[in-house]
Write a protein that holds these residues in place. Structure first.
Motif, short mmCIF file in Angstrom:
data_model
loop_
_atom_site.label_atom_id
_atom_site.label_comp_id
_atom_site.label_asym_id
_atom_site.label_seq_id
_atom_site.Cartn_x
_atom_site.Cartn_y
_atom_site.Cartn_z
N ALA A 34 71.04 -18.85 -84.82
CA ALA A 34 69.94 -18.25 -85.60
C ALA A 34 69.35 -19.04 -86.59
CB ALA A 34 70.88 -17.19 -86.51
N SER A 35 68.45 -18.87 -87.52
CA SER A 35 67.70 -19.56 -88.36
C SER A 35 68.42 -19.99 -89.58
CB SER A 35 66.19 -18.96 -88.72
OG SER A 35 66.58 -17.66 -89.26
N THR A 36 69.45 -19.24 -89.92
CA THR A 36 70.34 -19.47 -90.84
C THR A 36 71.98 -19.68 -90.68
OG1 THR A 36 70.59 -17.32 -91.74
CG2 THR A 36 68.67 -18.45 -92.74
N VAL A 37 72.58 -20.16 -91.48
CA VAL A 37 74.22 -20.42 -91.24
C VAL A 37 74.95 -19.15 -91.06
CG1 VAL A 37 76.33 -21.16 -91.87
CG2 VAL A 37 74.14 -22.73 -91.98
N GLY A 38 74.25 -18.24 -91.95
CA GLY A 38 74.99 -16.76 -92.18
C GLY A 38 76.20 -16.80 -93.09
N ALA A 39 77.10 -15.85 -92.90
CA ALA A 39 78.52 -15.62 -93.61
C ALA A 39 79.48 -16.59 -93.07
CB ALA A 39 78.93 -14.38 -93.50
N LEU A 40 80.24 -17.21 -93.60
CA LEU A 40 80.98 -18.17 -93.32
C LEU A 40 82.57 -17.51 -93.25
CD1 LEU A 40 80.50 -21.51 -95.17
CD2 LEU A 40 79.50 -20.74 -92.98
N PRO A 41 83.27 -18.17 -92.28
CA PRO A 41 84.66 -17.30 -92.13
C PRO A 41 85.44 -17.56 -93.47
CG PRO A 41 84.41 -18.99 -90.23
CD PRO A 41 83.33 -19.43 -91.46
N ALA A 42 86.68 -16.64 -93.74
CA ALA A 42 87.14 -16.67 -94.99
C ALA A 42 87.90 -18.03 -95.07
CB ALA A 42 88.32 -15.68 -94.88
N GLY A 43 87.74 -18.68 -96.35
CA GLY A 43 88.51 -19.76 -96.89
C GLY A 43 87.32 -20.80 -96.96
N TRP A 44 86.31 -20.83 -96.58
CA TRP A 44 85.31 -21.89 -96.62
C TRP A 44 84.15 -21.56 -97.58
CZ3 TRP A 44 87.75 -21.24 -91.91
CH2 TRP A 44 88.64 -22.53 -91.57
N LYS A 45 83.86 -22.35 -98.48
CA LYS A 45 82.74 -22.00 -99.27
C LYS A 45 81.38 -22.96 -98.77
CE LYS A 45 85.34 -21.74 -103.46
NZ LYS A 45 85.70 -22.16 -104.79
N THR A 46 81.65 -23.71 -97.84
CA THR A 46 80.39 -24.24 -97.17
C THR A 46 80.92 -24.88 -95.73
OG1 THR A 46 78.83 -26.12 -97.52
CG2 THR A 46 81.01 -26.69 -98.15
N HIS A 47 79.95 -25.43 -95.04
CA HIS A 47 80.07 -25.75 -93.77
C HIS A 47 79.79 -27.21 -93.57
CE1 HIS A 47 75.72 -25.31 -93.68
NE2 HIS A 47 75.80 -25.99 -92.44
N THR A 48 80.43 -28.09 -92.76
CA THR A 48 80.16 -29.24 -92.56
C THR A 48 79.36 -29.70 -91.30
OG1 THR A 48 82.41 -30.10 -93.53
CG2 THR A 48 81.32 -31.64 -92.12
N MET A 49 79.36 -28.69 -90.46
CA MET A 49 78.31 -28.85 -89.29
C MET A 49 78.13 -27.37 -88.83
SD MET A 49 80.33 -31.89 -86.97
CE MET A 49 81.84 -31.74 -87.61
N TRP A 50 77.01 -27.29 -88.04
CA TRP A 50 76.35 -26.07 -87.68
C TRP A 50 75.82 -26.31 -86.06
CZ3 TRP A 50 70.98 -24.04 -89.96
CH2 TRP A 50 71.06 -22.79 -89.33
N GLN A 51 76.30 -25.55 -84.99
CA GLN A 51 75.76 -25.28 -84.01
C GLN A 51 74.84 -24.22 -83.83
OE1 GLN A 51 77.70 -23.37 -80.43
NE2 GLN A 51 78.03 -25.42 -79.56
#
Length: 279
Positions: A235-252
């Protein structure tokens, strides 16, 4: 193939000319299907899975616009035996600065292209790493971590090697959650992560999709404080992350692009990526 059978059904009993047209359409359809070996049951052959395999392996859709390129996020790619010989020079020329290569799956499969893909990305100048496609229905988490480390998934503090990745997503061979209960899946993941950390000194990255994580771990939040997240969302944005993470390190963010492989973003510039590689 069910869709193919349904498309042929209306032509039964028609003239040879109609059948010829139907067969031509079938051949055109088959020529567009990715060349992942499929047995009679329709699932890929064991060992042929890769990050984001199939239409359910990520959140979002291929039809959504990719994100706008950003100088503040280093561009990456992930590859497996599905890509075969990779033209790293072309990827490097397009601004791809890091890469992950599938090394292993379960405790019996190794990517036959791993050496050429892993060293090829390194030789062109990329920071590179390896990933393991998890099959929790075939062996324990610790055993699969051992196999991964022994077949290319190790780590060295050379500023060019990224920590290993646990690719945990929908099961392309059967039950979505590999026959595990939510607590059983969490335990399996924990065993893998603990063994990888004890073998390498690094916390493994977790590659997953938010909806799979919710479905198969029950939204477990206990790994976010220690293990970097690689989120799969087309998608054009990362969207909601899984429980426990406030941010992502990488994004496919897509499986399509000008060059081969799935395309990814590191959540930071090249200097931050190098720092991440060194730990």
């Amino acid at each position: 193939m069910e869709g193919v059978r349904n498309s042929i059904a209306p032509f039964r009993g028609r003239s040879p000319l109609c059948l010829t047209g139907a067969l031509t359409g079938l051949l055109l359809f088959l020529s567009s299907v990715p060349a992942v070996p499929l047995p009679a049951g329709g699932a890929p052959v064991r060992g042929n899975a890769y990050m984001g395999i199939g239409v359910l392996a990520h959140d979002g859709s291929d039809g959504t616009p990719p994100p706008v390129p950003r100088a503040s996020q280093a561009e990456g790619v992930d590859v497996s035996s599905y890509q075969g010989a990779v033209n790293w020079k072309t990827l490097w020329g397009d601004g791809t600065t890091w890469a992950y290569t599938k090394a292993t799956e379960g405790t019996s499969y190794t990517n036959p292209y791993f050496s050429s893909q892993y060293t090829g990305s390194y030789n062109i100048g990329m920071i590179r790493g390896a990933y393991h496609f998890a099959t929790p229905d075939t062996a324990g988490g610790a055993a699969q971590a051992d196999y991964f480390v022994q077949h290319g998934g190790g780590w060295s503090n050379d500023a060019k090697t990224l920590p290993g990745v646990l690719d945990i997503e929908w099961n392309p061979y059967g039950d979505d959650c590999f026959g595990k209960s939510k607590s059983g899946m969490v335990g399996w993941i924990r065993d893998f992560l603990n063994r990888y950390k004890s073998r390498t000194g690094r916390n493994a990255v977790i590659y997953t999709a938010t909806s799979w994580w919710t479905q198969c771990t029950g939204g477990y939040a206990g790994f976010g404080a220690t293990n970097p997240l690689w989120i799969a969302r087309y998608a054009s944005t990362v969207g909601a992350l899984p429980a426990g993470w406030k941010t992502h390190t990488m994004w496919q963010y897509t499986s399509t692009g000008k060059t081969v492989g799935d395309h990814d973003r590191f959540n930071g510039p090249q200097d931050a990526l190098r720092d991440f590689a060194t730990g």
